[in-house]
Write a protein that holds these residues in place. Structure first.
Motif, PDB file in Angstrom:
ATOM      1  N   TRP A  26       0.831  -1.212   0.000  1.00  0.00           N
ATOM      2  CA  TRP A  26       0.000   0.000   0.000  1.00  0.00           C
ATOM      3  C   TRP A  26       0.863   1.260   0.000  1.00  0.00           C
ATOM      4  N   ILE A  27       1.967   1.246   0.742  1.00  0.00           N
ATOM      5  CA  ILE A  27       2.890   2.393   0.741  1.00  0.00           C
ATOM      6  C   ILE A  27       3.452   2.597  -0.661  1.00  0.00           C
ATOM      7  N   ASP A  28       3.809   1.490  -1.345  1.00  0.00           N
ATOM      8  CA  ASP A  28       4.320   1.588  -2.717  1.00  0.00           C
ATOM      9  C   ASP A  28       3.263   2.156  -3.662  1.00  0.00           C
ATOM     10  N   VAL A  29       2.018   1.687  -3.532  1.00  0.00           N
ATOM     11  CA  VAL A  29       0.933   2.208  -4.378  1.00  0.00           C
ATOM     12  C   VAL A  29       0.815   3.718  -4.185  1.00  0.00           C
ATOM     13  N   PHE A  30       0.811   4.149  -2.936  1.00  0.00           N
ATOM     14  CA  PHE A  30       0.730   5.578  -2.634  1.00  0.00           C
ATOM     15  C   PHE A  30       1.929   6.326  -3.224  1.00  0.00           C
ATOM     16  N   GLY A  31       3.116   5.788  -3.029  1.00  0.00           N
ATOM     17  CA  GLY A  31       4.324   6.438  -3.538  1.00  0.00           C
ATOM     18  C   GLY A  31       4.352   6.534  -5.051  1.00  0.00           C
ATOM     19  N   ILE A  32       3.923   5.470  -5.726  1.00  0.00           N
ATOM     20  CA  ILE A  32       3.892   5.473  -7.196  1.00  0.00           C
ATOM     21  C   ILE A  32       2.902   6.506  -7.702  1.00  0.00           C
ATOM     22  N   LEU A  33       1.698   6.512  -7.105  1.00  0.00           N
ATOM     23  CA  LEU A  33       0.640   7.416  -7.587  1.00  0.00           C
ATOM     24  C   LEU A  33       0.904   8.885  -7.265  1.00  0.00           C
ATOM     25  N   PHE A  34       1.440   9.170  -6.088  1.00  0.00           N
ATOM     26  CA  PHE A  34       1.524  10.555  -5.645  1.00  0.00           C
ATOM     27  C   PHE A  34       2.926  11.157  -5.669  1.00  0.00           C
ATOM     28  N   PHE A  35       3.940  10.338  -5.893  1.00  0.00           N
ATOM     29  CA  PHE A  35       5.296  10.875  -5.970  1.00  0.00           C
ATOM     30  C   PHE A  35       5.979  10.529  -7.296  1.00  0.00           C
TER      31      PHE A  35
END
Length: 197
Positions: free
Chosen positions: A94-103
């Motif tokens: 989930w952290i990776d999904v967030f990082g990919i989408l928002f960073f």
């Protein structure tokens, strides 16, 4: 589009990225040979060329930019394991999904969009290097948008794999698949080429 179809697309992207990474291994060898040849000519024949130096720099830039997606595929990119390593694999996904989408994606898309006009200007004006005997500039300028496009495409693949993992449709994409270093891969490829001859 169903996740299984997206996982198939992800595998195709990964195969392309893997191929680019393998080609880049050979470009590293070419850069080393050009660098060594340039140094030998400079110290033995007292001859130096800005073109040779710029070819080295351009090829180094090509390696760096074309392999950003390969680094992401191999899970060798910079991450804060001190924090995320304490969480479960699902939370890390989930952290990776967030990082990919928002960073990752906003940064890569912004650089791609902003670097394209710089390339077009260099291409249309046939911009040359300021160094005496230097090279035309547009190929180096083109590397930036192409490199970030490759990173975006691999980022999409990584996002698909994280979602697939969260849905239980694929293995954990962050687990290390291959502990062989890039140098060992190049040495193996050279040995294979020699054995094929």
């Amino acid at each position: 589009m169903p996740v299984n179809a997206l996982l198939k697309l992800s595998r195709a992207i990964d195969a392309l990225t893997e191929r680019i990474g393998k080609i880049a291994l050979w470009v590293v060898l070419i850069v080393v040979l050009i660098s060594a040849g340039n140094a030998v000519m400079r110290y033995t024949l007292n001859f130096s060329s800005n073109a040779f130096l710029e070819v080295q720099w351009n090829l180094f830039g090509l390696i760096f930019l074309s392999c950003s997606g390969y680094t992401l595929l191999r899970n060798e990119h910079v991450r804060i394991d001190l924090i995320s390593g304490r969480f479960s694999r699902r939370t890390q996904a989930w952290i990776d999904v967030f990082g990919i989408l928002f960073f990752l994606m906003p940064m890569a898309v912004a650089i791609l969009v902003l670097s394209w006009p710089v390339f077009m200007h260099a291409f249309e004006s046939s911009e040359m290097s300021n160094s005496a005997g230097g090279l035309i500039v547009w190929p180096a300028r083109l590397m930036v948008p192409v490199g970030f496009l490759l990173l975006i495409v691999q980022g999409i693949s990584e996002l698909i794999k994280r979602i697939g993992f969260l849905k239980g449709l694929c293995p954990d994409p962050t687990s290390k698949r291959n502990e062989v270093s890039a140098e060992e891969e190049l040495a193996r490829a050279i040995r294979q080429r020699k054995g094929a001859k």
